[in-house]
Design a protein around this motif. Structure first.
Motif, short mmCIF file in Angstrom:
data_model
loop_
_atom_site.label_atom_id
_atom_site.label_comp_id
_atom_site.label_asym_id
_atom_site.label_seq_id
_atom_site.Cartn_x
_atom_site.Cartn_y
_atom_site.Cartn_z
N MET A 60 0.97 -1.09 -0.05
CA MET A 60 0.04 0.09 0.00
C MET A 60 0.87 1.30 0.06
SD MET A 60 -3.43 -0.93 2.13
CE MET A 60 -2.69 -1.94 3.44
N ARG A 80 2.09 1.67 -3.72
CA ARG A 80 0.94 1.98 -4.61
C ARG A 80 0.14 3.33 -4.27
NH1 ARG A 80 1.89 0.76 -9.15
NH2 ARG A 80 -0.34 0.39 -10.08
N PHE A 139 -1.62 4.32 -1.55
CA PHE A 139 -2.92 4.34 -0.85
C PHE A 139 -3.07 5.59 0.10
CE2 PHE A 139 -5.51 3.05 3.00
CZ PHE A 139 -6.77 2.73 2.15
N ASP A 156 -6.60 -1.87 -7.17
CA ASP A 156 -5.41 -0.93 -7.46
C ASP A 156 -5.91 0.50 -7.84
OD1 ASP A 156 -2.41 -0.65 -8.10
OD2 ASP A 156 -3.19 -0.07 -10.31
N GLY A 182 -4.90 1.91 -4.64
CA GLY A 182 -3.79 1.63 -4.11
C GLY A 182 -3.92 0.59 -3.00
N TYR A 227 -4.17 -2.51 -0.77
CA TYR A 227 -3.42 -4.19 -1.18
C TYR A 227 -3.70 -4.56 0.23
CZ TYR A 227 -2.00 -3.34 -5.83
OH TYR A 227 -2.07 -3.36 -7.19
N TRP A 242 3.45 -4.45 -10.96
CA TRP A 242 1.98 -4.08 -10.70
C TRP A 242 0.92 -4.44 -11.90
CZ3 TRP A 242 1.92 -3.60 -5.66
CH2 TRP A 242 3.15 -3.28 -4.99
#
Length: 696
Positions: free
Chosen positions: A35, A38, A40, A140, A143, A145, A156
């Motif tokens: 996270m 990406r 989050f 995704d 974000g 995960y 990804w």
């Protein structure tokens, strides 16, 4: 059914991770690392009483210490602590939980009991719970995960609008990884684990209503909650969201169905097939086909009457494509004669019927590709257009010309499905895809995927007919005799051949005189369900003496072959000639309830297994579709000079049987009507033999 209750689980603003680890490679650490990587945007609350921070994020000793109520809790602690975490989240007011912890119902009875306590705690607090024993999920787009798969070490997700719902965590992420490798965008993946509370149907329903998902891939081993599952399939169909599913494993039909021919013919998962077909779900045979169909469905073009037009530079490929299309019943109508003549004017030795083969002359006159394709689309009118250009479409010298020719035609017809079979570099494939083309290397895969789009289109356009009104059904206390069973079915709208139950030979003689010769005689006993197996059926009984002798013969055979059976006498029935023998049946599936069957009757049903199934109840239009789907339907439709059978009467009897089964309730274990005699058009259909299996 409100599938939005999964929003806090799949689209949360905050997450508490119970069992959070500072080690980004451990189960409790990977979600935090993912996270962070990406981006989050929500709040992460690590819960770990041994550390002041986890992966540079402030940690908390327990759930009660959290400064606010998280939308979802991720549980990565063992055994009893996982159940305590559910209780703590509930007391905090959290409405969703994802449970990684294993060792529950998948292990043994002790684990099942612990899982039951966990579910009870979740339900007491109104928590939607994923798992236990699940790999987790990812979304995704935000974000998010909460997942411990190692698949992200290879890359990804590609942005996209395909959702994956899987009962298997490892296989769900396997599908995701293959999709990423092929350049297919899968924005959300949810794995369900033990499905103690949230089941596959919940996840399919959430995806069916989500504005972020257009296409749904599913992997299923078994269906735990049929009500949610069916509601999700219905919502997806109404929202025009295609579902392509891999369904593995075999369904058990239950011990009560063991005596039913209908149940034995259903086989491993014919019922599941029928349910998926009912809602327009396309069943993939393998992972490659699953992804092919999902990839093609992202175009959101679903022709109701799908036809395939093929443009090719190879006659051999055209034959291969035609063979595959025929095996799928994918129509490939011929080009109009005038259009064929026009194309021969360009290349006298071409083959312009369909497939449209412009031959290798396209190397010398690249504009032929555009001319032939435009004629195929505009004059042939095909909804799916497949171009086979192999290395020609991938060569550095020819590819730009092929692209330009095809793009010009596609631009004028954006409502068609455009697929190309080429061998090209990954970079060039992406260029074609950016133009709007679907790209395949194997033409057989392209044909199967394009065909699936028509199946979706037909399902989205389908309007179900109303089933017959539910009859009032009072079942007897136990399995009835054939005569009583037919009386019950007649009252439900499935007429029987004229017959009479006869307790003695004098009654049998009177019945034969009334009906006229020939007659059929059958042993009458609630304990002998399949009479022909003991010689308990006599055909072509043509005289009074034969009736006397037959009565004695049937009683003797019953005494010899079924000495413990209760015998009530003999059934005498009018023998009908000139009918087509069909079979109707009902089985009770443990997941989907009563399911109706129709097939060729007599001995052929078990030999040929040419049958169709559908979940009850349904209307006459659906009944006729089932009948017409049979390979043996030409026997009803006047094949080889036979008179056309009364298909309308057969469809009405089948629809009425489905309504009866739905109204009868769970004590109706099964029905076998074989044969059902279908007379010529306008003369009706009549049950000649029937067995009702009743659970005491």
């Amino acid at each position: 059914m409100d599938f939005s209750t999964l929003d806090p689980m799949i689209r949360p603003r905050s997450i508490a991770i119970i069992g959070a680890s500072d080690d980004a490679t451990r189960i409790g650490g990977r979600p935090i690392a993912y996270m962070k990587a990406r981006g989050f945007q929500g709040t992460i609350f690590p819960v770990n009483p041994k550390r002041p921070s986890v992966q540079d994020i402030k940690a908390f000793a327990d759930v009660a210490s959290l400064p606010e109520t998280p939308d979802v809790g991720l549980i990565a602690v063992p055994g009893e602590a996982a159940i305590e975490a559910i209780e703590a989240l509930g007391q905090k007011g959290t409405k969703a939980a994802i449970v990684f912890t294993a060792g529950f119902a998948e292990v043994d009875e002790k684990g099942a009991a612990a899982q039951a306590r966990m579910v009870a705690a979740a339900k007491r607090h109104g928590i939607r719970m994923l798992g236990p024993n699940c790999l987790g999920l990812f979304n995704d787009a935000i974000g998010f995960y909460p997942i411990f798969s190692s698949s992200f070490e290879q890359g990804w997700p590609i942005a996209g609008r395909i959702g994956i719902a899987s009962q298997s965590g490892a296989y769900g992420t396997h599908v995701y990884s293959l999709a990423r490798k092929r350049g297919i965008g899968t924005g959300v993946v949810v794995t369900t684990g033990n499905e103690a509370e949230v089941a596959l149907g919940d996840v399919l329903g959430w995806m069916a209503h989500s504005p972020d998902v257009d296409v749904i891939c599913a992997y299923a081993e078994g269906i735990r909650d049929s009500e949610k599952f069916l509601a999700a399939l219905d919502l997806a169909r109404r929202n025009r969201k295609p579902i392509v599913m891999m369904k593995v494993g075999k369904s058990e039909l239950g011990g009560a169905a063991a005596q039913s021919h209908t149940a034995s013919i259903a086989g491993d998962d014919a019922v599941t097939d029928a349910v998926l077909n009912e809602y327009g779900v396309v069943r993939a045979r393998n992972t490659e086909e699953l992804l092919d169909i999902a990839y093609t469905a992202t175009k959101r073009i679903f022709p109701v009457q799908n036809t395939l037009g093929v443009m090719t530079v190879s006659g051999g490929a055209g034959v291969l494509i035609s063979d595959v299309a025929e095996s799928l019943d994918f129509p490939m109508p011929a080009m109009p004669e005038a259009a064929q003549a026009k194309l021969r004017g360009f290349v006298p030795f071409c083959a312009p019927r369909n497939p449209v083969d412009c031959t290798a002359q396209a190397f010398n006159q690249i504009e032929l590709i555009g001319e032939f394709t435009r004629s195929m689309v505009e004059e042939g009118g095909y909804t799916s257009c497949l171009g086979f250009f192999t290395q020609v479409g991938g060569s550095k010298t020819n590819a730009p010309k092929v692209r330009a020719q095809m793009k010009a035609v596609m631009k004028d017809h954006p409502d068609r499905l455009w697929a190309l079979c080429i061998i090209a570099s990954d970079e060039m494939v992406r260029e074609y895809e950016a133009d709007g083309f679907l790209i395949y290397e194997d033409p057989t895969r392209a044909v199967a995927a394009l065909h699936a789009m028509g199946r979706f289109g037909e399902a989205f356009a389908r309007v179900a007919s109303a089933p017959p009104a539910a009859p009032a059904v009072t079942l007897p206390a136990k399995t009835p005799t054939e005569a009583e069973g037919k009386r019950i079915l007649t009252a439900a709208g499935i007429p029987a051949v004229p017959e009479r139950a006869c307790a003695d030979v004098d009654q049998a003689i009177a019945a034969a005189r009334e009906f006229g010769f020939p007659v059929v005689m059958k042993i009458l006993s609630p304990d002998i369900l399949h009479k022909s197996e003991i010689g308990g059926v006599l055909l072509d009984v043509n005289s009074l003496d034969a009736v006397r002798e037959g009565f004695s013969t049937l009683l003797r055979r019953a005494g010899e072959k079924a000495p413990t059976a209760h015998i009530e006498g003999v059934l005498v029935a009018k023998q009908i000639k000139g009918a087509t023998e069909m079979a109707l049946g009902i089985l009770r599936d443990p997941v989907f309830g009563p399911v109706a069957m129709v097939g060729l009757g007599g001995i052929f049903i078990e030999v040929l297994k040419d049958v169709a199934f559908r979940r009850c109840p349904f209307g006459e239009a659906e009944a006729e579709q089932m009948i017409r789907s049979l390979k043996g339907f030409p026997l009803l439709d006047g094949a080889r000079g036979r008179p056309k059978a009364d298909v309308a009467a057969l469809a009405k009897a089948l629809a009425n049987l489905s309504a009866f089964a739905a109204a009868a309730g769970p004590r109706l274990a099964g029905v076998d009507i074989n044969p059902l005699l279908v007379l010529p058009e306008g003369e009706g259909a009549y049950a000649a033999d029937a067995v009702l299996e009743i659970t005491p």
